[in-house]
Scaffold this motif. Structure first.
Motif, PDB file in Angstrom:
ATOM      1  N   VAL A 126       0.788  -1.251   0.022  1.00 12.82           N
ATOM      2  CA  VAL A 126      -0.096   0.023  -0.192  1.00 12.82           C
ATOM      3  C   VAL A 126       0.882   1.148   0.095  1.00 12.82           C
ATOM      4  O   VAL A 126       0.310   2.396   0.403  1.00 12.82           O
ATOM      5  CB  VAL A 126      -0.984   0.054   1.115  1.00 12.82           C
ATOM      6  N   VAL A 127       2.078   1.075  -0.637  1.00 14.63           N
ATOM      7  CA  VAL A 127       2.931   2.267  -0.488  1.00 14.63           C
ATOM      8  C   VAL A 127       2.558   2.993  -1.875  1.00 14.63           C
ATOM      9  O   VAL A 127       2.534   2.424  -2.812  1.00 14.63           O
ATOM     10  CB  VAL A 127       4.507   1.832  -0.866  1.00 14.63           C
ATOM     11  N   HIS A 128       2.306   4.340  -1.615  1.00 13.32           N
ATOM     12  CA  HIS A 128       1.570   5.178  -2.868  1.00 13.32           C
ATOM     13  C   HIS A 128       2.463   6.531  -2.652  1.00 13.32           C
ATOM     14  O   HIS A 128       2.555   6.856  -1.521  1.00 13.32           O
ATOM     15  CB  HIS A 128       0.604   5.100  -2.868  1.00 13.32           C
ATOM     16  N   GLN A 129       2.468   7.347  -3.826  1.00 17.38           N
ATOM     17  CA  GLN A 129       2.353   8.629  -3.866  1.00 17.38           C
ATOM     18  C   GLN A 129       1.178   9.164  -3.925  1.00 17.38           C
ATOM     19  O   GLN A 129       0.373   9.014  -4.731  1.00 17.38           O
ATOM     20  CB  GLN A 129       3.472   9.134  -5.243  1.00 17.38           C
ATOM     21  N   PRO A 130       0.939  10.430  -2.890  1.00 19.29           N
ATOM     22  CA  PRO A 130      -0.366  10.843  -2.963  1.00 19.29           C
ATOM     23  C   PRO A 130      -0.641  11.907  -4.315  1.00 19.29           C
ATOM     24  O   PRO A 130       0.444  12.275  -4.849  1.00 19.29           O
ATOM     25  CB  PRO A 130      -0.484  11.720  -1.814  1.00 19.29           C
ATOM     26  N   HIS A 131      -1.878  11.980  -4.527  1.00 16.87           N
ATOM     27  CA  HIS A 131      -2.258  12.961  -5.906  1.00 16.87           C
ATOM     28  C   HIS A 131      -2.526  14.147  -5.411  1.00 16.87           C
ATOM     29  O   HIS A 131      -4.034  13.886  -4.523  1.00 16.87           O
ATOM     30  CB  HIS A 131      -3.225  12.189  -6.821  1.00 16.87           C
ATOM     31  N   VAL A 132      -2.042  15.136  -5.563  1.00 16.07           N
ATOM     32  CA  VAL A 132      -2.606  16.504  -5.217  1.00 16.07           C
ATOM     33  C   VAL A 132      -2.901  17.222  -6.496  1.00 16.07           C
ATOM     34  O   VAL A 132      -2.271  17.404  -7.159  1.00 16.07           O
ATOM     35  CB  VAL A 132      -1.493  17.178  -4.357  1.00 16.07           C
ATOM     36  N   ARG A 133      -4.336  17.641  -6.190  1.00 17.39           N
ATOM     37  CA  ARG A 133      -4.932  18.520  -7.240  1.00 17.39           C
ATOM     38  C   ARG A 133      -5.361  19.698  -6.880  1.00 17.39           C
ATOM     39  O   ARG A 133      -6.002  19.958  -5.869  1.00 17.39           O
ATOM     40  CB  ARG A 133      -6.274  17.486  -7.893  1.00 17.39           C
ATOM     41  N   CYS A 134      -4.892  20.782  -7.617  1.00 17.37           N
ATOM     42  CA  CYS A 134      -5.235  22.128  -7.151  1.00 17.37           C
ATOM     43  C   CYS A 134      -5.787  22.961  -8.211  1.00 17.37           C
ATOM     44  O   CYS A 134      -5.518  22.540  -9.427  1.00 17.37           O
ATOM     45  CB  CYS A 134      -3.844  22.848  -6.816  1.00 17.37           C
ATOM     46  N   SER A 135      -6.853  23.879  -8.151  1.00 12.89           N
ATOM     47  CA  SER A 135      -7.424  24.464  -9.131  1.00 12.89           C
ATOM     48  C   SER A 135      -6.509  25.438  -9.826  1.00 12.89           C
ATOM     49  O   SER A 135      -6.779  25.980 -11.035  1.00 12.89           O
ATOM     50  CB  SER A 135      -8.466  25.220  -8.428  1.00 12.89           C
ATOM     51  N   ARG A 136      -5.489  26.082  -9.157  1.00 17.64           N
ATOM     52  CA  ARG A 136      -4.521  26.967  -9.528  1.00 17.64           C
ATOM     53  C   ARG A 136      -3.055  26.321  -9.318  1.00 17.64           C
ATOM     54  O   ARG A 136      -2.954  25.700  -8.376  1.00 17.64           O
ATOM     55  CB  ARG A 136      -4.583  28.298  -8.975  1.00 17.64           C
ATOM     56  N   PRO A 137      -2.251  26.542 -10.342  1.00 16.94           N
ATOM     57  CA  PRO A 137      -0.750  26.078 -10.134  1.00 16.94           C
ATOM     58  C   PRO A 137      -0.073  26.846  -9.127  1.00 16.94           C
ATOM     59  O   PRO A 137       0.861  26.163  -8.328  1.00 16.94           O
ATOM     60  CB  PRO A 137      -0.296  26.480 -11.706  1.00 16.94           C
ATOM     61  N   GLN A 138      -0.565  28.140  -8.794  1.00 18.31           N
ATOM     62  CA  GLN A 138       0.266  28.774  -7.716  1.00 18.31           C
ATOM     63  C   GLN A 138      -0.073  28.006  -6.383  1.00 18.31           C
ATOM     64  O   GLN A 138       0.694  28.112  -5.475  1.00 18.31           O
ATOM     65  CB  GLN A 138      -0.398  30.300  -7.406  1.00 18.31           C
ATOM     66  N   ILE A 139      -1.122  27.581  -6.150  1.00 16.20           N
ATOM     67  CA  ILE A 139      -1.774  26.848  -5.155  1.00 16.20           C
ATOM     68  C   ILE A 139      -0.642  25.399  -4.850  1.00 16.20           C
ATOM     69  O   ILE A 139      -0.188  25.149  -3.651  1.00 16.20           O
ATOM     70  CB  ILE A 139      -2.837  26.366  -4.728  1.00 16.20           C
ATOM     71  N   GLU A 140      -0.476  24.970  -5.876  1.00 13.78           N
ATOM     72  CA  GLU A 140       0.396  23.527  -5.859  1.00 13.78           C
ATOM     73  C   GLU A 140       1.947  24.088  -5.563  1.00 13.78           C
ATOM     74  O   GLU A 140       2.641  23.340  -4.906  1.00 13.78           O
ATOM     75  CB  GLU A 140       0.206  22.527  -6.928  1.00 13.78           C
ATOM     76  N   ASP A 141       2.260  25.184  -6.281  1.00 14.65           N
ATOM     77  CA  ASP A 141       3.725  25.426  -5.913  1.00 14.65           C
ATOM     78  C   ASP A 141       3.941  25.816  -4.526  1.00 14.65           C
ATOM     79  O   ASP A 141       4.774  25.445  -3.960  1.00 14.65           O
ATOM     80  CB  ASP A 141       3.970  26.597  -6.812  1.00 14.65           C
ATOM     81  N   PHE A 142       2.845  26.573  -4.004  1.00 13.52           N
ATOM     82  CA  PHE A 142       3.127  27.024  -2.548  1.00 13.52           C
ATOM     83  C   PHE A 142       3.086  25.580  -1.596  1.00 13.52           C
ATOM     84  O   PHE A 142       3.959  25.657  -0.671  1.00 13.52           O
ATOM     85  CB  PHE A 142       1.693  27.790  -2.112  1.00 13.52           C
ATOM     86  N   LEU A 143       2.118  24.767  -1.972  1.00 15.67           N
ATOM     87  CA  LEU A 143       2.117  23.435  -1.138  1.00 15.67           C
ATOM     88  C   LEU A 143       3.446  22.609  -1.289  1.00 15.67           C
ATOM     89  O   LEU A 143       3.907  22.313  -0.305  1.00 15.67           O
ATOM     90  CB  LEU A 143       0.952  22.620  -1.551  1.00 15.67           C
ATOM     91  N   ARG A 144       4.094  22.526  -2.561  1.00 15.06           N
ATOM     92  CA  ARG A 144       5.392  21.732  -2.788  1.00 15.06           C
ATOM     93  C   ARG A 144       6.352  22.714  -1.766  1.00 15.06           C
ATOM     94  O   ARG A 144       7.083  21.821  -1.328  1.00 15.06           O
ATOM     95  CB  ARG A 144       5.681  21.787  -4.427  1.00 15.06           C
ATOM     96  N   GLU A 145       6.434  24.053  -1.863  1.00 16.49           N
ATOM     97  CA  GLU A 145       7.423  24.690  -1.031  1.00 16.49           C
ATOM     98  C   GLU A 145       7.184  24.789   0.366  1.00 16.49           C
ATOM     99  O   GLU A 145       8.067  24.238   1.135  1.00 16.49           O
ATOM    100  CB  GLU A 145       7.543  26.112  -1.344  1.00 16.49           C
ATOM    101  N   HIS A 146       5.753  24.565   0.801  1.00 14.47           N
ATOM    102  CA  HIS A 146       5.720  24.728   2.378  1.00 14.47           C
ATOM    103  C   HIS A 146       5.197  23.526   3.021  1.00 14.47           C
ATOM    104  O   HIS A 146       5.387  23.523   4.434  1.00 14.47           O
ATOM    105  CB  HIS A 146       4.714  25.727   2.854  1.00 14.47           C
ATOM    106  N   CYS A 147       4.839  22.672   2.450  1.00 14.84           N
ATOM    107  CA  CYS A 147       4.369  21.177   2.733  1.00 14.84           C
ATOM    108  C   CYS A 147       4.867  20.262   1.904  1.00 14.84           C
ATOM    109  O   CYS A 147       4.166  19.382   1.303  1.00 14.84           O
ATOM    110  CB  CYS A 147       2.773  21.196   2.472  1.00 14.84           C
ATOM    111  N   PRO A 148       6.111  19.830   1.777  1.00  8.55           N
ATOM    112  CA  PRO A 148       6.727  18.886   1.009  1.00  8.55           C
ATOM    113  C   PRO A 148       6.231  17.759   1.396  1.00  8.55           C
ATOM    114  O   PRO A 148       6.029  16.479   0.564  1.00  8.55           O
ATOM    115  CB  PRO A 148       8.309  18.922   1.077  1.00  8.55           C
ATOM    116  N   ALA A 149       6.082  17.123   2.542  1.00 11.87           N
ATOM    117  CA  ALA A 149       5.418  15.889   2.887  1.00 11.87           C
ATOM    118  C   ALA A 149       4.043  15.482   2.195  1.00 11.87           C
ATOM    119  O   ALA A 149       3.875  14.199   1.879  1.00 11.87           O
ATOM    120  CB  ALA A 149       4.884  15.746   4.509  1.00 11.87           C
ATOM    121  N   MET A 150       3.278  16.447   1.671  1.00 14.53           N
ATOM    122  CA  MET A 150       2.212  16.165   0.857  1.00 14.53           C
ATOM    123  C   MET A 150       2.543  15.289  -0.185  1.00 14.53           C
ATOM    124  O   MET A 150       1.538  14.603  -0.937  1.00 14.53           O
ATOM    125  CB  MET A 150       1.336  17.303   0.723  1.00 14.53           C
TER     126      MET A 150
END
Length: 174
Positions: free
Chosen positions: A1-25
């Protein structure tokens, strides 16, 4: 059950912010050996997680357009003069049978209150002690009820910031 989460955001800026500040996601999830399946995680949490100290909720009853009843259970921060402060609100929408009596909902409410936010827990129509007054029951894939509650909060508490925590799958068209 090892998997990479799928993160979907309505705007690319949100995903960029999450990648920078919440890398565990975005990191690969490796469960411990004793919690490989979701069922065992639920059982372990129920057995080993204590119930938070008594949390007092104040209840608000909302009547939907179709006559359905919903309960909003508030846990509120209190100001210096004893007034209720609802300037920052976290909305918790428990799962299929949930409400404020669920252990995890109480833990979220306690953590939210500790951080200085007010918290409301929604009890859907027909769940826990909410009477079922219409032929329509709670449905996890129907978003009309959630949208009605969001509208109620926005109209009742204008200019307030609120965050919605939901346990459900992606929104689908009805």
């Amino acid at each position: 059950v090892v998997h990479q989460p799928h993160v979907r955001c309505s705007r690319p800026q949100i995903e960029d912010f999450l990648r920078e500040h919440c890398p565990a996601m975005f990191a690969t999830f490796h469960p411990t050996f004793w919690t490989v399946g979701g069922v065992s995680r639920s059982i372990v949490r129920c057995v080993f997680q204590c119930t938070p100290k008594s949390i007092e909720f104040s209840r608000e009853t909302i009547v939907g357009a179709d006559g359905g009843l919903f309960f909003i259970d508030w846990v509120e921060k209190v100001g210096e003069k004893g007034e209720r402060k609802r300037d920052k609100i976290v909305v918790v929408v428990p799962g299929i049978t949930g409400g404020n009596e669920e252990n995890y909902a109480q833990h979220i409410a306690a953590a939210v209150l500790e951080k200085g936010y007010s918290c409301l827990i929604l009890t859907q129509r027909g769940n826990q002690d909410s009477p079922l007054t219409t032929p329509r029951t709670y449905c996890a894939t129907c978003f009309k009820d959630i949208e009605m509650i969001q509208k109620h909060i926005a109209e009742t508490y204008p200019l307030r910031r609120f965050f919605l925590w939901e346990y459900r799958s992606e929104r689908s068209e009805e």
